[in-house]
Design a protein around this motif. Structure first.
Motif, PDB file in Angstrom:
ATOM      1  N   GLU A 235      14.056 -19.658  -4.750  1.00 48.19           N
ATOM      2  CA  GLU A 235      14.951 -19.335  -5.858  1.00 48.19           C
ATOM      3  C   GLU A 235      15.494 -20.599  -6.524  1.00 48.19           C
ATOM      4  O   GLU A 235      15.772 -20.613  -7.727  1.00 48.19           O
ATOM      5  CB  GLU A 235      16.103 -18.442  -5.382  1.00 48.19           C
ATOM      6  CG  GLU A 235      17.045 -19.060  -4.351  1.00 48.19           C
ATOM      7  CD  GLU A 235      16.601 -18.885  -2.920  1.00 48.19           C
ATOM      8  OE1 GLU A 235      17.445 -19.067  -2.026  1.00 48.19           O
ATOM      9  OE2 GLU A 235      15.411 -18.570  -2.696  1.00 48.19           O
TER      10      GLU A 235
ATOM     11  N   GLN B  97      10.186 -11.151   6.169  1.00 53.45           N
ATOM     12  CA  GLN B  97      11.260 -11.967   6.739  1.00 53.45           C
ATOM     13  C   GLN B  97      12.624 -11.458   6.294  1.00 53.45           C
ATOM     14  O   GLN B  97      12.761 -10.800   5.256  1.00 53.45           O
ATOM     15  CB  GLN B  97      11.099 -13.439   6.369  1.00 53.45           C
ATOM     16  CG  GLN B  97      11.347 -13.785   4.921  1.00 53.45           C
ATOM     17  CD  GLN B  97      11.241 -15.292   4.661  1.00 53.45           C
ATOM     18  OE1 GLN B  97      10.746 -16.057   5.483  1.00 53.45           O
ATOM     19  NE2 GLN B  97      11.713 -15.730   3.512  1.00 53.45           N
ATOM     20  N   GLU B  98      13.608 -11.783   7.111  1.00 49.33           N
ATOM     21  CA  GLU B  98      14.995 -11.475   6.807  1.00 49.33           C
ATOM     22  C   GLU B  98      15.751 -12.786   6.653  1.00 49.33           C
ATOM     23  O   GLU B  98      15.636 -13.677   7.496  1.00 49.33           O
ATOM     24  CB  GLU B  98      15.621 -10.647   7.930  1.00 49.33           C
ATOM     25  CG  GLU B  98      14.982  -9.281   8.124  1.00 49.33           C
ATOM     26  CD  GLU B  98      15.423  -8.601   9.405  1.00 49.33           C
ATOM     27  OE1 GLU B  98      16.164  -7.607   9.323  1.00 49.33           O
ATOM     28  OE2 GLU B  98      15.026  -9.080  10.488  1.00 49.33           O
ATOM     29  N   ARG B  99      16.513 -12.902   5.563  1.00 47.18           N
ATOM     30  CA  ARG B  99      17.415 -14.040   5.409  1.00 47.18           C
ATOM     31  C   ARG B  99      18.707 -13.675   6.136  1.00 47.18           C
ATOM     32  O   ARG B  99      19.305 -12.625   5.857  1.00 47.18           O
ATOM     33  CB  ARG B  99      17.708 -14.300   3.935  1.00 47.18           C
ATOM     34  CG  ARG B  99      16.481 -14.538   3.053  1.00 47.18           C
ATOM     35  CD  ARG B  99      15.946 -15.938   3.188  1.00 47.18           C
ATOM     36  NE  ARG B  99      15.003 -16.239   2.108  1.00 47.18           N
ATOM     37  CZ  ARG B  99      15.289 -16.984   1.036  1.00 47.18           C
ATOM     38  NH1 ARG B  99      16.497 -17.526   0.921  1.00 47.18           N
ATOM     39  NH2 ARG B  99      14.380 -17.187   0.113  1.00 47.18           N
TER      40      ARG B  99
ATOM     41  N   ALA C  25      15.730 -18.080   7.662  1.00 49.45           N
ATOM     42  CA  ALA C  25      14.758 -17.022   7.401  1.00 49.45           C
ATOM     43  C   ALA C  25      14.049 -16.725   8.713  1.00 49.45           C
ATOM     44  O   ALA C  25      13.470 -17.619   9.328  1.00 49.45           O
ATOM     45  CB  ALA C  25      13.753 -17.470   6.350  1.00 49.45           C
TER      46      ALA C  25
ATOM     47  N   LYS D 154      19.335 -10.718   2.924  1.00 49.46           N
ATOM     48  CA  LYS D 154      18.198 -10.394   2.058  1.00 49.46           C
ATOM     49  C   LYS D 154      16.986 -10.073   2.924  1.00 49.46           C
ATOM     50  O   LYS D 154      16.786 -10.697   3.964  1.00 49.46           O
ATOM     51  CB  LYS D 154      17.873 -11.575   1.125  1.00 49.46           C
ATOM     52  CG  LYS D 154      16.884 -11.252   0.016  1.00 49.46           C
ATOM     53  CD  LYS D 154      16.717 -12.439  -0.923  1.00 49.46           C
ATOM     54  CE  LYS D 154      15.817 -12.096  -2.099  1.00 49.46           C
ATOM     55  NZ  LYS D 154      15.633 -13.256  -3.006  1.00 49.46           N
TER      56      LYS D 154
ATOM     57  N   GLU E  70      12.723  -9.615   2.641  1.00 49.97           N
ATOM     58  CA  GLU E  70      11.613  -9.944   1.741  1.00 49.97           C
ATOM     59  C   GLU E  70      10.280  -9.617   2.403  1.00 49.97           C
ATOM     60  O   GLU E  70      10.131  -9.761   3.608  1.00 49.97           O
ATOM     61  CB  GLU E  70      11.630 -11.439   1.400  1.00 49.97           C
ATOM     62  CG  GLU E  70      12.909 -11.904   0.738  1.00 49.97           C
ATOM     63  CD  GLU E  70      13.015 -13.421   0.672  1.00 49.97           C
ATOM     64  OE1 GLU E  70      13.331 -13.931  -0.412  1.00 49.97           O
ATOM     65  OE2 GLU E  70      12.785 -14.085   1.709  1.00 49.97           O
TER      66      GLU E  70
ATOM     67  N   HIS F 216       5.962 -10.214   1.357  1.00 47.39           N
ATOM     68  CA  HIS F 216       5.033 -10.782   0.377  1.00 47.39           C
ATOM     69  C   HIS F 216       3.602 -10.709   0.894  1.00 47.39           C
ATOM     70  O   HIS F 216       3.365 -10.925   2.084  1.00 47.39           O
ATOM     71  CB  HIS F 216       5.365 -12.255   0.099  1.00 47.39           C
ATOM     72  CG  HIS F 216       6.752 -12.495  -0.390  1.00 47.39           C
ATOM     73  ND1 HIS F 216       7.146 -12.213  -1.680  1.00 47.39           N
ATOM     74  CD2 HIS F 216       7.842 -12.985   0.232  1.00 47.39           C
ATOM     75  CE1 HIS F 216       8.425 -12.530  -1.824  1.00 47.39           C
ATOM     76  NE2 HIS F 216       8.865 -12.994  -0.680  1.00 47.39           N
TER      77      HIS F 216
END
Length: 317
Positions: free
Chosen positions: A5, A84-86, A125, A159, A161, A163
């Motif tokens: 980001e 993944q998790e932040r 992460a 967060k 995510e 991908h």
């Protein structure tokens, strides 16, 4: 460790400061012209309103699910999935990851890749990836969370995510006056799953090639120009790296015995130096031929030993 980001925002505004026109839109399709010098038409949505743009050249940098790639029938490729998790950690636990990134291997966290805890400035992460068992990705995520539960205790997920990660370059990366770069072209390395550097590098090589072939925008380029100034230079520089990493992933990531052998081999100082130099410079490091032979023999020995141990353990349990 990189935060996309932050990087993406920086690159967009830097491009804008050098004269690029930013259009905040969603590309829906690209019309390929029937005649050689006719423009490509990029159809896109701005706030649900349809627009189009005529251009001479298209560089598709739109990720693994590239619509530009679909427009030129660039072919499909197998993808891994990364999840993944932040997680925002308490200050004392975040201090542990100040100068540390962690990699975990084992069937509980991934059957054919690795899991990780990567620091992201003020959070971590925690994630994993797989090619062969995408449907079980959440199970493997629970596995990595279990492995590091003491280290992330008290943390808050900020967060989540997921991908797709390309497993190999596309069969077609240039067609007409369209070129694919980054994930759209499939430039993600095996073993590490790294794509950021190669995305940026391929974009630079492609952009510089277009400027050179078009003589600074004075003439329209063709497919031959893109293949000569972009693809050939890219392949000459990096294709061998992809092939070697592909082989290493096949050898070491397919079983727990292979992963144990990898960990054992990485204890060797020469292996560490070669790995570090190759990763740092993004090309296969030049080593000592005698030491290279020793490294191969040690690897074979470790694989044989770890497979024997694995079979004996299976008999016991």
């Amino acid at each position: 460790m990189l935060r996309r980001e932050v990087l993406d925002s920086f690159l967009r505004f830097r491009a804008q400061s050098h004269g690029a026109q930013l259009i905040h839109a969603l590309v829906t399709e690209v019309d390929v012209p029937s005649s050689p010098n006719a423009p490509y038409i990029i159809h896109h949505l701005i706030n649900n309103s349809r627009h189009s743009l005529a251009v001479d050249v298209v560089i598709g940098a739109d990720g693994a699910n590239s619509r530009v790639a679909k427009s030129i029938k660039a072919g499909n490729y197998s993808c891994a999935i990364a999840f993944q998790e932040r997680i925002k950690l308490p200050d004392d636990k975040m201090e542990y990851y100040k100068d540390l990134a962690e990699m975990y291997v084992g069937n509980d966290v991934s059957p054919d890749f690795y899991a990780w805890v990567f620091p992201k400035c003020d959070h971590v992460a925690v994630g994993t990836g797989t090619v062969c068992s995408k449907q079980d990705i959440k199970k493997y995520q629970r596995g990595i969370r279990e492995r590091v539960k003491c280290k992330i205790k008290g943390g808050k997920v900020i967060k989540v995510e997921a991908h797709p990660i390309p497993e190999h370059p596309r069969s077609i990366r240039v067609a007409g006056r369209v070129a694919l770069v980054g994930d759209a072209a499939g430039y993600v390395t095996k073993c590490s799953g790294e794509g950021i550097y190669f995305a940026a590098k391929s974009g630079r090589i492609c952009g510089e090639g277009i400027v050179k072939a078009s003589e600074g925008g004075e003439k329209v380029i063709n497919e031959g120009d893109l293949k000569r100034e972009y693809l050939r230079k890219w392949d000459d520089k990096y294709l061998s790296t992809y092939k070697v990493l592909d082989l290493l992933q096949r050898v070491f990531y397919g079983s727990n015995a292979g992963r144990e052998a990898m960990v054992e081999v990485c204890g060797d100082e020469y292996v560490q130096r070669m790995t570090f130099d190759s990763y740092l410079y993004k090309r296969l490091a030049d080593g000592n031929r005698v030491e290279d032979v020793k490294m191969v023999l040690k690897s074979i020995g470790s694989l044989i030993r770890c497979n024997i141990v694995s079979r004996e353990m299976q008999k016991l349990y």
